[in-house]
Design a protein around this motif. Structure first.
Motif, PDB file in Angstrom:
ATOM      1  N   TYR A 198      33.404  27.165  36.431  1.00  0.00           N
ATOM      2  CA  TYR A 198      33.895  28.055  35.452  1.00  0.00           C
ATOM      3  C   TYR A 198      33.875  27.618  34.033  1.00  0.00           C
ATOM      4  CZ  TYR A 198      36.197  28.881  39.999  1.00  0.00           C
ATOM      5  OH  TYR A 198      36.651  29.285  41.099  1.00  0.00           O
ATOM      6  N   LYS A 215      47.207  32.700  43.099  1.00  0.00           N
ATOM      7  CA  LYS A 215      46.197  33.071  43.769  1.00  0.00           C
ATOM      8  C   LYS A 215      45.924  34.854  43.447  1.00  0.00           C
ATOM      9  CE  LYS A 215      44.710  33.510  48.764  1.00  0.00           C
ATOM     10  NZ  LYS A 215      45.053  33.166  50.087  1.00  0.00           N
ATOM     11  N   LYS A 216      44.771  35.144  43.152  1.00  0.00           N
ATOM     12  CA  LYS A 216      44.296  36.444  42.780  1.00  0.00           C
ATOM     13  C   LYS A 216      44.380  37.270  44.130  1.00  0.00           C
ATOM     14  CE  LYS A 216      42.210  35.031  38.614  1.00  0.00           C
ATOM     15  NZ  LYS A 216      40.404  35.112  38.061  1.00  0.00           N
ATOM     16  N   ASP A 272      43.022  28.777  41.204  1.00  0.00           N
ATOM     17  CA  ASP A 272      43.789  29.551  40.317  1.00  0.00           C
ATOM     18  C   ASP A 272      45.117  29.147  40.808  1.00  0.00           C
ATOM     19  OD1 ASP A 272      42.070  31.170  38.896  1.00  0.00           O
ATOM     20  OD2 ASP A 272      41.785  32.400  40.536  1.00  0.00           O
ATOM     21  N   THR A 329      41.292  36.863  47.171  1.00  0.00           N
ATOM     22  CA  THR A 329      40.600  35.811  47.001  1.00  0.00           C
ATOM     23  C   THR A 329      40.704  35.096  48.430  1.00  0.00           C
ATOM     24  OG1 THR A 329      41.423  35.305  44.712  1.00  0.00           O
ATOM     25  CG2 THR A 329      41.129  33.246  46.134  1.00  0.00           C
ATOM     26  N   GLU A 344      37.217  30.470  46.728  1.00  0.00           N
ATOM     27  CA  GLU A 344      37.841  29.372  46.322  1.00  0.00           C
ATOM     28  C   GLU A 344      37.568  28.240  47.579  1.00  0.00           C
ATOM     29  OE1 GLU A 344      40.997  30.520  42.891  1.00  0.00           O
ATOM     30  OE2 GLU A 344      41.599  30.125  45.075  1.00  0.00           O
ATOM     31  N   GLY A 373      45.537  28.419  33.343  1.00  0.00           N
ATOM     32  CA  GLY A 373      45.720  29.172  34.839  1.00  0.00           C
ATOM     33  C   GLY A 373      45.192  28.465  36.127  1.00  0.00           C
ATOM     34  N   LYS A 374      44.481  27.429  35.783  1.00  0.00           N
ATOM     35  CA  LYS A 374      43.635  26.769  37.157  1.00  0.00           C
ATOM     36  C   LYS A 374      44.295  25.441  37.333  1.00  0.00           C
ATOM     37  CE  LYS A 374      39.567  29.437  37.126  1.00  0.00           C
ATOM     38  NZ  LYS A 374      39.569  29.853  38.410  1.00  0.00           N
TER      39      LYS A 374
END
Length: 645
Positions: free
Chosen positions: A529, A109-110, A106, A113, A153, A78-79
């Motif tokens: 991460y 995009k969450k 990501d 973010t 990010e 997912g990245k």
């Protein structure tokens, strides 16, 4: 007699009035005309062959993958990250293509973010301190400090030897990633960067041909043809004189750009056109943009090449006059002369003053916030003249210089309200800056690698002008394990990550916990991460009973991926520090992950004892004994709790 006889025989066979037979023309049947597609076959066949060839090459993954983004790591689905081979789209024949510092983000995009993209050349990438020394890391760390509840990010896609042409080509894919802000520092590579006005590219200066070439480079068939051509060229030409040379030396190849020449003007025109296009593309997507003026080393970088026929008008002469004026105390005159010397330098690695004029003009016209790095660096320098105090070579800042870049960009973000929406912590700007600088993840190994990169750069053209490149070992003597690992990273393409891990292991074997922590701090800064890095640090710190140091890493671990391990130890350390409510919260969460950990059950019983909740304390001590009958102290605790009931 003979003639008469001959005539008689001939005439005998001729019938004067004989009717000649009619010759009948055979009837030709009307044939049908071929269909129109029949005539198209000669043209379609090559197209079909090319399509089939392209399909086959893609099926078998021929050549390099030049997609902009690739998956970051199998353990972190997912990245995405900038493709390590994307530069091969632009560096068509160059060996040792540049790459970014690999900042993941990501793929989807969450919500909540705040995503920043950093665009530029080697200075924006942080040379020679990459990956950990870039100003983008300062910005990321300060954003995370000031907005701890926001998902931050900061994605740096800058690369060495690129310029505005490459940035414009990459920009559509960047804009698809929904950035909240773009930071742009570009302009030094407009002459010698890939496709630059003075580069060796056949497409330099031809915008139409360049656009067509960049489009065609997306196809595997073109890669195949290019590779075949390069192979044939290699057979006829051999290795070539630039083999082993630095990227800087290979890109310039002694192509001179005299001041105010046609080539000089071409670089300015190209830059203005590309930068204008970049600004418009970003504005069309309504993405905030901050740009910066260019700064370089004036005082301590002599002209690379001085070509004026009149000695008095040469770059070298102006540089000498500048030094004399500065020595005599006339700093104002000296600064003007240093600038003049830079402008006359025919090897145009430092952007001319007119580049900054273009940046200022376009920023003003388009109402783009502008950070004046040139003025800021002058203000930080003695006599208002930038030198080795803030530069490590002709244009790359020192580590302190990069932190100034980050600080100024951050202040511009605040000034223009380009900030995350989450609540800020209550801490002054001075304290924020001091904390980020204090905790900047940069180890001795990083410092040695940076120094070796600089020495390698300066051992080749244009710093070394004697025609013979020098190796790193001509400058340094490797004295310890740190030096040896740094040498392998710079000269043998040894993985930066492995070098830090090996040195950390070496320090740990010597019980040098400070050295160990410095290396792992750098690793976590680069790979924030990767849970395994936090686990390793925490285990070492817990074994050495450095609980307060372990706690900060456990908190970062928890924010990334709460699990039985980190919640158990967050709870346990809070229990030791008499933070009973936090201890209970984390220990109960750990229990939900792993209800069969005897130590955890014992600690939960202890929290309930401290809270005088003896019923739950007895419940958990019984659970502890079920898991491990002889757990130290559990049986005695059970008896005491039963008596207290």
């Amino acid at each position: 007699m003979f003639e008469a006889h001959l005539k008689k025989n001939v005439n005998k066979n001729l019938k004067v009035n004989e009717k000649k037979p009619e010759l009948k023309t055979p009837k030709v049947e009307n044939k049908r005309k071929p269909p129109k597609w029949f005539y198209a076959v000669p043209f379609l066949l090559p197209v079909i062959v090319i399509i089939l060839l392209e399909f086959t090459l893609r099926t078998f993954n021929y050549g390099r993958n030049i997609e902009t983004w690739i998956p970051y790591h199998p353990e972190l689905p997912g990245k995405l990250v900038l493709n390590i081979e994307v530069a091969s789209k632009y560096f068509l024949t160059t060996k040792g293509i540049p790459s970014s510092i690999f900042d993941p983000f990501d793929a989807v995009k969450k919500p909540g973010t705040f995503r920043v993209f950093v665009l530029g050349e080697s200075s924006a990438a942080g040379f020679p301190y990459e990956p950990t020394g870039s100003y983008s890391r300062y910005i990321r760390d300060r954003l995370q400090l000031v907005y701890p509840k926001q998902n931050i990010e900061v994605v740096n896609v800058s690369m060495a030897a690129i310029n505005s042409i490459v940035i414009k080509d990459m920009l559509p894919e960047i804009l698809k990633q929904d950035p909240d802000l773009i930071l742009l520092y570009v302009g030094h590579n407009e002459y010698y960067g890939v496709f630059g006005a003075a580069s060796q590219s056949l497409f330099a200066g031809n915008k139409t041909m360049l656009s067509a070439m960049l489009y065609l480079n997306e196809f595997k068939t073109v890669q195949l043809l290019r590779n075949m051509f390069n192979t044939v060229s290699f057979w006829f030409k051999g290795k070539g004189k630039d083999n082993g040379a630095t990227l800087m030396a290979r890109m310039a190849s002694n192509n001179l750009v005299p001041y105010k020449s046609k080539l000089y003007q071409a670089g300015l025109t190209q830059f203005e056109g590309e930068l204008s296009d970049i600004i418009q593309m970003i504005k069309e997507k309504n993405v905030p943009l901050i740009m910066g003026t260019l700064t370089s080393n004036l005082k301590d970088q002599p002209p690379f090449i001085s070509i004026n026929e009149k000695e008095s008008e040469s770059a070298d002469n102006y540089y000498k006059l500048a030094q004399e004026s500065l020595k005599n105390g006339n700093a104002v005159k000296a600064k003007k002369l240093f600038i003049k010397a830079k402008e006359l330098d025919a090897l145009r690695f430092r952007a001319p003053e007119e580049m900054n004029d273009i940046i200022k003009k376009l920023a003003g016209r388009n109402q783009i916030p502008l950070v004046d790095f040139e003025s800021a660096f002058n203000n930080e320098s003695e006599n208002d003249i930038v030198g080795n105090n803030l530069m490590v070579d002709h244009l790359h800042p020192t580590l302190h210089g990069y932190q100034i870049f980050g600080k100024l960009f951050f202040e511009a973000m605040e000034k223009n309200n380009f900030q995350p929406s989450a609540e800020k912590i209550n801490i002054s700007d001075e304290e924020q800056h001091a904390l980020v600088v204090k905790n900047f993840p940069f180890s001795r190994l990083d410092s040695t690698i940076a120094n070796y990169r600089l020495l390698s750069l300066k051992g080749d053209f244009p710093f070394n002008k004697d025609g013979k490149s020098k190796t790193l070992l001509d400058f340094v003597k490797l004295t310890d394990y740190n030096d040896s690992l740094a040498y392998k990273v710079v000269e043998q393409n040894y993985y930066w990550e492995l070098a830090h891990k090996k040195l950390a292991t070496y320090y740990l074997g010597q019980k040098n916990y400070t050295g160990f922590m410095n290396e792992y701090s750098a690793l976590i800064g680069q790979f924030p991460y990767t849970i395994g890095l936090y686990e390793k640090v925490v285990q070492v710190l817990l074994e050495s009973q450095k609980y307060s140091e372990a706690y900060s890493y456990l908190e970062k671990y928890y924010r990334l991926q709460p699990d039985a391990f980190c919640t158990k130890w967050l709870g346990t350390i809070n229990l030791f520090n008499n933070n009973d409510d936090l201890a209970l919260r984390y220990l109960k969460e750990s229990f939900s992950f792993n209800p069969g950990d005897a130590q955890l059950l014992w600690n939960l019983s202890g929290v309930f004892v401290k809270k005088k909740d003896y019923a739950n304390a007895l419940l958990f001590v019984n659970k502890c004994l079920e898991v491990e009958r002889n757990f130290p102290g559990a049986a005695q605790m059970k008896m005491q709790l039963e008596q207290a009931k």
